[in-house]
Design a protein around this motif. Sequence first.
Motif, mmCIF file in Angstrom:
data_model
loop_
_atom_site.group_PDB
_atom_site.id
_atom_site.type_symbol
_atom_site.label_atom_id
_atom_site.label_comp_id
_atom_site.label_asym_id
_atom_site.label_seq_id
_atom_site.Cartn_x
_atom_site.Cartn_y
_atom_site.Cartn_z
ATOM 1 N N ARG A 12 -19.476 -33.188 -15.258
ATOM 2 C CA ARG A 12 -19.226 -34.416 -16.285
ATOM 3 C C ARG A 12 -20.660 -34.867 -16.708
ATOM 4 O O ARG A 12 -20.683 -35.313 -17.997
ATOM 5 C CB ARG A 12 -18.347 -35.482 -15.865
ATOM 6 C CG ARG A 12 -16.879 -35.003 -15.646
ATOM 7 C CD ARG A 12 -16.033 -36.134 -14.965
ATOM 8 N NE ARG A 12 -14.618 -35.511 -15.071
ATOM 9 C CZ ARG A 12 -13.609 -36.249 -14.439
ATOM 10 N NH1 ARG A 12 -13.766 -37.544 -14.109
ATOM 11 N NH2 ARG A 12 -12.356 -35.663 -14.518
ATOM 12 N N SER A 13 -21.451 -35.220 -15.746
ATOM 13 C CA SER A 13 -22.868 -35.479 -16.143
ATOM 14 C C SER A 13 -23.602 -34.481 -17.295
ATOM 15 O O SER A 13 -24.307 -34.951 -17.943
ATOM 16 C CB SER A 13 -23.897 -35.584 -14.741
ATOM 17 O OG SER A 13 -24.958 -36.307 -15.211
ATOM 18 N N TYR A 14 -23.494 -33.200 -16.886
ATOM 19 C CA TYR A 14 -23.976 -32.130 -17.833
ATOM 20 C C TYR A 14 -23.589 -32.095 -19.243
ATOM 21 O O TYR A 14 -24.084 -32.158 -20.072
ATOM 22 C CB TYR A 14 -23.896 -31.043 -16.998
ATOM 23 C CG TYR A 14 -24.365 -29.843 -17.996
ATOM 24 C CD1 TYR A 14 -25.684 -29.498 -18.069
ATOM 25 C CD2 TYR A 14 -23.593 -28.858 -18.665
ATOM 26 C CE1 TYR A 14 -26.162 -28.276 -18.652
ATOM 27 C CE2 TYR A 14 -23.969 -27.824 -19.402
ATOM 28 C CZ TYR A 14 -25.419 -27.420 -19.427
ATOM 29 O OH TYR A 14 -25.701 -26.558 -20.218
ATOM 30 N N GLU A 15 -22.107 -32.478 -18.954
ATOM 31 C CA GLU A 15 -21.326 -32.560 -20.394
ATOM 32 C C GLU A 15 -21.722 -33.770 -21.012
ATOM 33 O O GLU A 15 -21.970 -33.704 -22.683
ATOM 34 C CB GLU A 15 -19.933 -32.416 -20.345
ATOM 35 C CG GLU A 15 -19.281 -31.326 -19.726
ATOM 36 C CD GLU A 15 -17.912 -31.105 -19.423
ATOM 37 O OE1 GLU A 15 -17.344 -32.342 -19.138
ATOM 38 O OE2 GLU A 15 -17.299 -30.250 -19.224
ATOM 39 N N ALA A 16 -22.029 -34.757 -20.614
ATOM 40 C CA ALA A 16 -22.497 -36.080 -21.278
ATOM 41 C C ALA A 16 -23.965 -35.776 -21.787
ATOM 42 O O ALA A 16 -24.204 -36.224 -22.931
ATOM 43 C CB ALA A 16 -22.500 -37.203 -20.094
ATOM 44 N N VAL A 17 -24.664 -35.304 -21.086
ATOM 45 C CA VAL A 17 -26.193 -34.831 -21.636
ATOM 46 C C VAL A 17 -26.071 -34.219 -22.670
ATOM 47 O O VAL A 17 -26.801 -34.346 -23.778
ATOM 48 C CB VAL A 17 -27.048 -34.295 -20.491
ATOM 49 C CG1 VAL A 17 -28.252 -33.731 -21.042
ATOM 50 C CG2 VAL A 17 -27.224 -35.086 -19.328
ATOM 51 N N SER B 283 -26.371 -33.182 -28.903
ATOM 52 C CA SER B 283 -25.659 -32.898 -29.910
ATOM 53 C C SER B 283 -25.704 -34.066 -31.094
ATOM 54 O O SER B 283 -25.409 -33.738 -32.266
ATOM 55 C CB SER B 283 -24.463 -32.605 -29.590
ATOM 56 O OG SER B 283 -23.493 -33.807 -29.348
ATOM 57 N N LYS B 284 -26.082 -35.167 -30.743
ATOM 58 C CA LYS B 284 -26.132 -36.452 -31.691
ATOM 59 C C LYS B 284 -27.324 -36.346 -32.319
ATOM 60 O O LYS B 284 -27.689 -37.068 -33.253
ATOM 61 C CB LYS B 284 -25.826 -37.548 -30.862
ATOM 62 C CG LYS B 284 -24.491 -37.690 -30.285
ATOM 63 C CD LYS B 284 -24.091 -39.117 -29.576
ATOM 64 C CE LYS B 284 -22.831 -39.116 -29.018
ATOM 65 N NZ LYS B 284 -22.719 -40.612 -28.060
ATOM 66 N N ARG B 285 -28.452 -35.665 -31.888
ATOM 67 C CA ARG B 285 -29.784 -35.848 -32.404
ATOM 68 C C ARG B 285 -29.768 -35.191 -33.572
ATOM 69 O O ARG B 285 -29.219 -34.017 -34.038
ATOM 70 C CB ARG B 285 -30.824 -34.765 -31.362
ATOM 71 C CG ARG B 285 -30.995 -35.778 -30.118
ATOM 72 C CD ARG B 285 -31.758 -34.790 -29.245
ATOM 73 N NE ARG B 285 -33.225 -34.511 -29.759
ATOM 74 C CZ ARG B 285 -34.324 -33.944 -29.337
ATOM 75 N NH1 ARG B 285 -33.902 -33.201 -28.050
ATOM 76 N NH2 ARG B 285 -35.324 -33.903 -29.741
ATOM 77 N N GLU B 286 -30.687 -35.653 -34.541
ATOM 78 C CA GLU B 286 -30.910 -34.875 -36.104
ATOM 79 C C GLU B 286 -31.486 -33.706 -36.019
ATOM 80 O O GLU B 286 -32.373 -33.283 -35.423
ATOM 81 C CB GLU B 286 -31.507 -36.074 -36.951
ATOM 82 C CG GLU B 286 -31.811 -35.728 -38.290
ATOM 83 C CD GLU B 286 -32.439 -36.666 -39.015
ATOM 84 O OE1 GLU B 286 -32.792 -36.361 -40.290
ATOM 85 O OE2 GLU B 286 -32.848 -37.546 -38.305
ATOM 86 N N GLY B 287 -30.827 -32.859 -36.833
ATOM 87 C CA GLY B 287 -31.531 -31.550 -36.780
ATOM 88 C C GLY B 287 -32.389 -31.220 -37.867
ATOM 89 O O GLY B 287 -32.385 -31.899 -38.838
ATOM 90 N N TYR B 288 -33.405 -30.184 -37.838
ATOM 91 C CA TYR B 288 -34.037 -30.023 -38.909
ATOM 92 C C TYR B 288 -34.115 -28.498 -39.001
ATOM 93 O O TYR B 288 -34.142 -27.628 -38.267
ATOM 94 C CB TYR B 288 -35.687 -30.187 -38.447
ATOM 95 C CG TYR B 288 -35.845 -31.798 -38.135
ATOM 96 C CD1 TYR B 288 -36.051 -32.513 -39.217
ATOM 97 C CD2 TYR B 288 -35.643 -32.356 -36.852
ATOM 98 C CE1 TYR B 288 -36.374 -33.884 -39.207
ATOM 99 C CE2 TYR B 288 -35.617 -33.706 -36.717
ATOM 100 C CZ TYR B 288 -36.234 -34.520 -37.981
ATOM 101 O OH TYR B 288 -36.648 -35.672 -37.851
#
Length: 497
Positions: free
Chosen positions: A470-475, A480-485
């Motif tokens: 669950r800790s890995y999934e949280a990371v 996944s929330k970071r802005e993509g370029y």
Amino acid sequence: TTTTISSSSSSSSQHFHRRRQSRRLKPPLPRHENIIVNAANTKNKKDSDDDVNDELVPSHDDNNNSKQKKQLFGTDVSSFQIARLNDEVKSLAVSSEETQVLNREHHIEGFVAISDSGRSGARKVLLTHPSGATCEIYTKGASVASWTLPNGGEVLFTPGLSYNFPHWDGFDLFAKKKGSKDFETDDDIFTMNFDILDTGIRELWNPEDNTYTANPYVTIYTTDDDDSRKKWNDNAFQVTLTFTLEFDALNISHSVENKNIITNENNDVIENVETTTTTENNNLDFEYASGYRGHVRVADLTAVPPRAYYLGLDDCVYFDMIDINGEKVDPQVKFTKDLDEYDEKCFTLTEKTERVYANAKRDSTMLEIGTGSSIVIEDYDRFAIGYDYPDEETALKQTGNWHDRAVFTYWKSKENKNDESYRWFSGLGFGNIAKLVKLKAGQTQTHTARLVVRDATLSESIIRERDAKRSYEAVEREFSKREGYNMEGAELPTDFQ
């Protein structure tokens, strides 16, 4: 070799056998209306009590305490005098004459005692193991009111505020009426009263240290009566239960016999049922479900993090009797595979719960009590191979199908706001609950279960794995929330290209 010393024979006789022999059941002890039992004449009376009768004779100095006078074996005694007696005589002091007769017949010094010193004056059998382990069994409902280990730790118990004790714990039989297709009403279920059939000591040879271990047992039984015949359409049956106390285990053996018979026009018993019609034979069938339930003493269920966990109830179909509002409903069929992967393998109780798990994995069901130990349900005693059973295959056939498990807690209710007992127990049951057993006339089915305490906490590894995942999934979710370029290859630095 197994040695069995039984109270039904003389105290000096011992029966040696490789497998426990079946015993012929005897009728219930007749109720004696005018018997006066004199403790001084009983063979179980301790030497330290030889002068008790002299102390029980009231003196003139006791006249001021006449309000405190009580009857003990037909003699007026004061509360002060009763307080000076040992526990064995105290228990007899509150016992009925019938119970005192039973105690004289079945008492085994240091191992088995019978008295009416249970809650509300209930009759109980006290088994004491040489190690110091004890077990209190009530004849009403075959309830285990208390089971303690040699270190004093309590395994099974009944909450003190159980307003309907002893109906919370113990053995239940659910029978179907002759000719009916299913259970019709709640009247098909009721709590039974048992009579004491036999007590004794079962000695097992321990090859590791070259010694015998003495394990006390009690056998109780009940038969059909006016109440059951009225509810179950004259079904005739006999139920027998044997409790054997070990150092760290409690063995429960349960058998049901179908005693239905066919008679002709002259009320003569027809011995050969093959000559009767199929309909007549079907009417003789006895279909039942049976089970045993008890309260296991655990660490505080409201503690954070939880410490009491159920394991071994994965990959099952289960029946949920409580809805999301905490109200009792008709059983809802669910599948453990639909639960969270780790909640299926290992879970604790956090709300009102009442579930039945069908055909759970054998010998893997356990309840961790939160102190580093677990109570495990086994089909039979593995050490009994070669003693009670010639091989494991025979043991599996003869130990029945008590493979269903029950989990329950009543949690905190609005009706009993001051009852905090729910915090200190997790309900655990076992039996053939989800599927009926059908017995032909004259057939007998035996079921066994062994509750054993192990120093094991398998939940720790499961919880560590769950928390890591669950800790890995949280990371992963955070990344996944970071802005993509989006960049062309030519725009990247040379080393990246």
